[in-house]
Structure formats: C-alpha cells, structure tokens
Write a protein that holds these residues in place. Structure first.
Motif, PDB file in Angstrom:
ATOM      1  N   SER A   1       0.894  -0.951   0.097  1.00 34.12           N
ATOM      2  CA  SER A   1       0.034  -0.226   0.100  1.00 34.12           C
ATOM      3  C   SER A   1       0.934   1.329  -0.143  1.00 34.12           C
ATOM      4  CB  SER A   1      -1.126  -0.361   1.138  1.00 34.12           C
ATOM      5  OG  SER A   1      -2.038   1.310   0.949  1.00 34.12           O
ATOM      6  N   TYR A   2       0.246   2.043  -0.736  1.00 38.88           N
ATOM      7  CA  TYR A   2       1.012   3.569  -0.870  1.00 38.88           C
ATOM      8  C   TYR A   2       0.386   4.829   0.501  1.00 38.88           C
ATOM      9  CZ  TYR A   2       3.126   7.681  -3.178  1.00 38.88           C
ATOM     10  OH  TYR A   2       3.973   8.526  -2.924  1.00 38.88           O
ATOM     11  N   PHE A   3       1.403   5.331   1.514  1.00 43.00           N
ATOM     12  CA  PHE A   3       1.033   6.470   2.648  1.00 43.00           C
ATOM     13  C   PHE A   3       1.876   6.963   2.160  1.00 43.00           C
ATOM     14  CE2 PHE A   3       0.833   1.390   3.679  1.00 43.00           C
ATOM     15  CZ  PHE A   3      -0.606   1.776   4.200  1.00 43.00           C
ATOM     16  N   LYS A   4       0.869   8.520   2.747  1.00 35.44           N
ATOM     17  CA  LYS A   4       1.269   9.189   3.089  1.00 35.44           C
ATOM     18  C   LYS A   4       2.697   9.800   4.298  1.00 35.44           C
ATOM     19  CE  LYS A   4       0.298  14.334   2.798  1.00 35.44           C
ATOM     20  NZ  LYS A   4      -0.726  15.167   3.047  1.00 35.44           N
ATOM     21  N   TYR A   5       2.423   8.740   5.231  1.00 37.44           N
ATOM     22  CA  TYR A   5       3.888   8.882   6.218  1.00 37.44           C
ATOM     23  C   TYR A   5       3.629   7.392   6.381  1.00 37.44           C
ATOM     24  CZ  TYR A   5       1.554  12.986   7.011  1.00 37.44           C
ATOM     25  OH  TYR A   5       0.974  13.930   6.708  1.00 37.44           O
ATOM     26  N   ARG A   6       5.178   6.324   6.890  1.00 36.09           N
ATOM     27  CA  ARG A   6       6.019   5.350   7.318  1.00 36.09           C
ATOM     28  C   ARG A   6       5.693   6.022   9.215  1.00 36.09           C
ATOM     29  NH1 ARG A   6      11.672   4.193   7.086  1.00 36.09           N
ATOM     30  NH2 ARG A   6      12.073   6.417   7.608  1.00 36.09           N
ATOM     31  N   SER A   7       4.365   5.042   8.916  1.00 37.35           N
ATOM     32  CA  SER A   7       3.935   5.439  10.594  1.00 37.35           C
ATOM     33  C   SER A   7       4.054   4.036  10.924  1.00 37.35           C
ATOM     34  CB  SER A   7       2.952   6.246  10.990  1.00 37.35           C
ATOM     35  OG  SER A   7       1.822   5.672  10.259  1.00 37.35           O
ATOM     36  N   GLN A   8       4.055   3.624  12.867  1.00 35.90           N
ATOM     37  CA  GLN A   8       3.282   2.507  13.088  1.00 35.90           C
ATOM     38  C   GLN A   8       2.221   1.711  12.834  1.00 35.90           C
ATOM     39  OE1 GLN A   8       3.165   1.120  17.597  1.00 35.90           O
ATOM     40  NE2 GLN A   8       5.730   1.212  17.133  1.00 35.90           N
ATOM     41  N   LYS A   9       1.213   3.133  12.501  1.00 31.15           N
ATOM     42  CA  LYS A   9       0.411   3.192  12.591  1.00 31.15           C
ATOM     43  C   LYS A   9       0.025   1.763  11.413  1.00 31.15           C
ATOM     44  CE  LYS A   9      -4.584   5.130  12.359  1.00 31.15           C
ATOM     45  NZ  LYS A   9      -5.525   6.075  12.086  1.00 31.15           N
ATOM     46  N   ASN A  10       0.664   2.556  10.029  1.00 38.03           N
ATOM     47  CA  ASN A  10       0.685   2.089   8.531  1.00 38.03           C
ATOM     48  C   ASN A  10       1.103   1.039   8.289  1.00 38.03           C
ATOM     49  OD1 ASN A  10      -1.069   4.132   7.789  1.00 38.03           O
ATOM     50  ND2 ASN A  10       0.777   5.639   7.238  1.00 38.03           N
ATOM     51  N   ILE A  11       2.418   0.421   9.093  1.00 39.53           N
ATOM     52  CA  ILE A  11       3.225  -0.795   9.343  1.00 39.53           C
ATOM     53  C   ILE A  11       1.946  -1.677   9.581  1.00 39.53           C
ATOM     54  CG2 ILE A  11       4.715  -2.107   9.800  1.00 39.53           C
ATOM     55  CD1 ILE A  11       6.579   1.362   9.306  1.00 39.53           C
ATOM     56  N   LYS A  12       1.551  -1.684  10.717  1.00 43.06           N
ATOM     57  CA  LYS A  12       0.752  -2.380  11.338  1.00 43.06           C
ATOM     58  C   LYS A  12      -0.511  -2.818  10.416  1.00 43.06           C
ATOM     59  CE  LYS A  12      -1.315  -3.880  15.206  1.00 43.06           C
ATOM     60  NZ  LYS A  12      -2.868  -4.540  15.194  1.00 43.06           N
ATOM     61  N   LYS A  13      -1.105  -1.813   9.555  1.00 46.25           N
ATOM     62  CA  LYS A  13      -2.184  -2.105   8.467  1.00 46.25           C
ATOM     63  C   LYS A  13      -1.794  -2.939   7.667  1.00 46.25           C
ATOM     64  CE  LYS A  13      -4.792   1.990   7.812  1.00 46.25           C
ATOM     65  NZ  LYS A  13      -5.055   3.402   7.083  1.00 46.25           N
ATOM     66  N   ILE A  14      -1.006  -2.887   6.670  1.00 42.85           N
ATOM     67  CA  ILE A  14       0.249  -3.415   5.679  1.00 42.85           C
ATOM     68  C   ILE A  14       0.252  -5.033   6.999  1.00 42.85           C
ATOM     69  CG2 ILE A  14       2.480  -4.261   5.055  1.00 42.85           C
ATOM     70  CD1 ILE A  14       0.709  -2.172   3.327  1.00 42.85           C
TER      71      ILE A  14
ATOM     72  N   LYS B   1      10.427   4.339 -12.159  1.00 38.37           N
ATOM     73  CA  LYS B   1      12.251   5.244 -12.104  1.00 38.37           C
ATOM     74  C   LYS B   1      11.163   7.088 -13.276  1.00 38.37           C
ATOM     75  CE  LYS B   1      14.865   3.336 -15.638  1.00 38.37           C
ATOM     76  NZ  LYS B   1      16.168   1.943 -15.385  1.00 38.37           N
ATOM     77  N   THR B   2      10.766   6.452 -14.369  1.00 37.92           N
ATOM     78  CA  THR B   2      10.674   7.235 -15.268  1.00 37.92           C
ATOM     79  C   THR B   2       9.593   8.056 -15.453  1.00 37.92           C
ATOM     80  OG1 THR B   2       8.614   5.653 -16.368  1.00 37.92           O
ATOM     81  CG2 THR B   2      11.611   5.557 -16.874  1.00 37.92           C
ATOM     82  N   PHE B   3       8.568   7.323 -14.022  1.00 37.37           N
ATOM     83  CA  PHE B   3       7.241   8.318 -13.184  1.00 37.37           C
ATOM     84  C   PHE B   3       7.546   9.962 -12.858  1.00 37.37           C
ATOM     85  CE2 PHE B   3       4.172   4.938 -11.856  1.00 37.37           C
ATOM     86  CZ  PHE B   3       4.439   4.373 -12.986  1.00 37.37           C
ATOM     87  N   ARG B   4       6.981  10.571 -13.769  1.00 39.12           N
ATOM     88  CA  ARG B   4       7.534  12.250 -13.025  1.00 39.12           C
ATOM     89  C   ARG B   4       6.804  12.811 -11.997  1.00 39.12           C
ATOM     90  NH1 ARG B   4       7.873  15.382 -19.137  1.00 39.12           N
ATOM     91  NH2 ARG B   4       9.124  13.438 -19.740  1.00 39.12           N
ATOM     92  N   GLY B   5       7.574  12.395 -11.052  1.00 38.87           N
ATOM     93  CA  GLY B   5       6.861  13.137  -9.075  1.00 38.87           C
ATOM     94  C   GLY B   5       5.514  12.545  -9.392  1.00 38.87           C
ATOM     95  N   LEU B   6       4.576  11.315  -9.630  1.00 34.92           N
ATOM     96  CA  LEU B   6       3.899  11.019  -9.406  1.00 34.92           C
ATOM     97  C   LEU B   6       2.581  11.740  -9.019  1.00 34.92           C
ATOM     98  CD1 LEU B   6       4.615   7.993  -6.956  1.00 34.92           C
ATOM     99  CD2 LEU B   6       2.739   7.888  -9.501  1.00 34.92           C
ATOM    100  N   HIS B   7       2.813  13.471  -9.658  1.00 29.70           N
ATOM    101  CA  HIS B   7       2.371  14.198  -9.064  1.00 29.70           C
ATOM    102  C   HIS B   7       0.492  14.295  -9.167  1.00 29.70           C
ATOM    103  CE1 HIS B   7       2.858  15.100 -13.241  1.00 29.70           C
ATOM    104  NE2 HIS B   7       1.926  15.141 -14.097  1.00 29.70           N
ATOM    105  N   GLY B   8      -0.313  14.583  -8.310  1.00 25.83           N
ATOM    106  CA  GLY B   8      -1.590  14.056  -7.854  1.00 25.83           C
ATOM    107  C   GLY B   8      -1.882  13.696  -6.437  1.00 25.83           C
ATOM    108  N   SER B   9      -2.868  12.744  -6.460  1.00 30.92           N
ATOM    109  CA  SER B   9      -3.075  12.592  -4.964  1.00 30.92           C
ATOM    110  C   SER B   9      -2.661  11.723  -4.231  1.00 30.92           C
ATOM    111  CB  SER B   9      -4.975  13.003  -4.766  1.00 30.92           C
ATOM    112  OG  SER B   9      -5.189  12.046  -5.259  1.00 30.92           O
ATOM    113  N   VAL B  10      -2.388  11.849  -3.049  1.00 36.45           N
ATOM    114  CA  VAL B  10      -1.932   9.823  -2.493  1.00 36.45           C
ATOM    115  C   VAL B  10      -2.894   8.869  -3.428  1.00 36.45           C
ATOM    116  CG1 VAL B  10      -1.666   9.004  -0.317  1.00 36.45           C
ATOM    117  CG2 VAL B  10      -0.982  10.645  -0.487  1.00 36.45           C
ATOM    118  N   GLU B  11      -4.281   9.504  -3.072  1.00 37.12           N
ATOM    119  CA  GLU B  11      -5.389   8.590  -3.593  1.00 37.12           C
ATOM    120  C   GLU B  11      -5.559   8.013  -5.022  1.00 37.12           C
ATOM    121  OE1 GLU B  11      -6.617  10.572  -0.022  1.00 37.12           O
ATOM    122  OE2 GLU B  11      -6.054  10.939  -2.337  1.00 37.12           O
ATOM    123  N   SER B  12      -4.110   8.549  -5.968  1.00 36.87           N
ATOM    124  CA  SER B  12      -4.161   8.342  -7.446  1.00 36.87           C
ATOM    125  C   SER B  12      -2.956   7.568  -7.489  1.00 36.87           C
ATOM    126  CB  SER B  12      -3.731   9.982  -7.922  1.00 36.87           C
ATOM    127  OG  SER B  12      -3.340   9.613  -9.672  1.00 36.87           O
ATOM    128  N   ALA B  13      -1.809   8.189  -6.470  1.00 36.84           N
ATOM    129  CA  ALA B  13      -0.535   7.279  -6.334  1.00 36.84           C
ATOM    130  C   ALA B  13      -1.242   5.768  -5.859  1.00 36.84           C
ATOM    131  CB  ALA B  13       0.621   8.051  -5.402  1.00 36.84           C
TER     132      ALA B  13
END
Length: 257
Positions: free
Chosen positions: A108-121, A192-204
C-alpha cells in the motif's frame, strides 16, 4: 458496462502501462492500431478505475504461503501538483512478500511511514495467510518491532510471542532482505520514469495497485519456472484465457453483484 471502448482495448492499455509504457506512449500506440484514439488522461483514468476494482477482489483472497515473509518500505517523492514550484511530499510504499511463492501479500502507498500504517500492512498479511506465517524479517526501523508483536500477539501457554521477528541490518554486516529488495528493484525500475506522481495520494495508491496486480497475477517469473506468483499461492484461481486483466475485472464485478 457502459464503457465506450472495448474491453480488449481497455485491458490492453492496463497491460501496456504495467509493462513499461507511459500513458502518452499507450496513446501513441493506439493511434497506430485503433481508429478511435484515447487521450492519455483517459488511459490514466482507466488504470485508476480498474486497478481499484480488481484490488477490491484480489485483496480479499486467501493465499497459500510459506512460513517466511519479508517486509520493507520504499520512499517516493510525490509532487504536490503538476505545477513545477509546488514542492514535493515524501511518501512511502510498504510491501510484504512471501519468500516461497514470491507473492506480494500486502502492499500500500501511504503518505507517512508510521507504525499505524506498517501495522495495516501486517494485519492484512495475517488476515490473508491465517496461521501460516512464523517468521517476519524486516530492517532495523524501530517501528517494526512493536507492530509485528502487536499484530501476531503473545502466546500465554508457550510464554513467548507467536511470531519470530528477524531484524536484518547492514551496519551489523547481516546483508539485506534480498527477496523484498529484489521486488523493490522491480518496482523502482518501472516507476523511475514517473514524473513525480503528481496528484493525490489516492491516485498514487491506485497506480501502485496496478503494478501489484501485474506482479502477482500477470507477469511470469523466471524463478517460478515461468509461472506467476498467483498460480502457486492461489491454485484454485484458474485463468481460462491469455487476457488475465479481463478475467480479473469480470471476477471483481461478479463479487460486487
């Protein structure tokens, strides 16, 4: 249903994108082979829409694994918008892979590398594998220790935790988590060719889901004798045609009905 383009064209777009073409590259490909072209923005919408639809089905499948998984995170810099001076956000993709079948159990793609998000995985890994996992290997990031123990819990009868948490750090000369690092390299090669994944976290998140689906169900791995990870991890899932994208979409639709 109610799509103006054929299922073959839409699934071809998903497949070409995951195999390395940009959305504009897919658009140029369609110009040569389809009379009615599709704009690159339309192709991106297809990728987001159908990746999430398929993931709604595949994320709920029970899988057969070995006893050993590796978990690691990847750093991504996502541009806040398509404006050049908008700045970037440091985001994270967290992956959990089964070493035996090379199946990407949870990602999963997350905005933060938090313990909460790690636990989700980790919780998703446990839900999909039941009691099969006995060893979890991670790097030395401190948030893993508590998250691993909380997810699998403590066995009062045995007087120990139900999972063996193996920590590998380069500083101690222990090397790397080679299988999850190999996966990370595969993802990095595509992104590596993605140009910054510009957009929302949901899109990424949706884009990364398309790569997860391709890795697990579509791509054939040399280490697995030319089979995809899903053929070993989910033997009951038998594809009838070469267009696995379309079959997965149909299965996801049937699940929603």
């Amino acid at each position: 249903y109610r799509m103006r383009n054929s299922p073959q064209k839409i699934t071809c777009a998903l497949d070409l994108f995951c195999r390395g073409l940009s959305t504009r590259g897919v658009q140029e490909h369609f110009k040569a082979f389809f009379p009615h072209n599709s704009d690159h923005s339309t192709i991106l919408r297809w990728i987001r829409k159908f990746s999430l639809k398929i993931a709604n089905y595949t994320d709920n499948l029970k899988i057969q694994t070995g006893s050993y998984i590796e978990v690691d995170e990847m750093e991504f810099h996502r541009r806040k918008s398509n404006k050049k001076k908008a700045g970037v956000d440091k985001n994270w993709l967290i992956n959990g892979i089964d070493v035996k079948n090379r199946f990407l159990i949870s990602s999963s793609y997350f905005k933060y590398r938090s313990q909460k998000n790690i636990k989700k995985i980790l919780t998703n890994v446990k839900n999909k594998t039941g009691e099969q996992i006995k060893i979890v290997t991670t790097d030395g990031y401190t948030a893993y220790e508590k998250a691993v123990k909380k997810t699998w819990g403590y066995d009062n009868k045995l007087g120990r935790y139900k999972i063996n948490h193996n920590v590998v750090t380069q500083r101690k000369g222990e090397g790397f988590n080679i299988w999850v690092e190999r996966l990370n390299g595969t993802i990095r090669q595509r992104t590596k060719t993605f140009r910054g994944l510009h957009g929302s976290v949901e899109s990424a998140y949706a884009i990364m889901k398309s790569l997860e689906i391709y890795y697990n169900f579509i791509n054939k791995h040399g280490a697995l004798n030319g089979k995809s990870p899903s053929e070993l991890a989910i033997p009951s899932l038998q594809f009838q045609t070469a267009n696995r994208w379309l079959e997965l979409i149909k299965l996801s639709v049937n699940r929603d009905i």
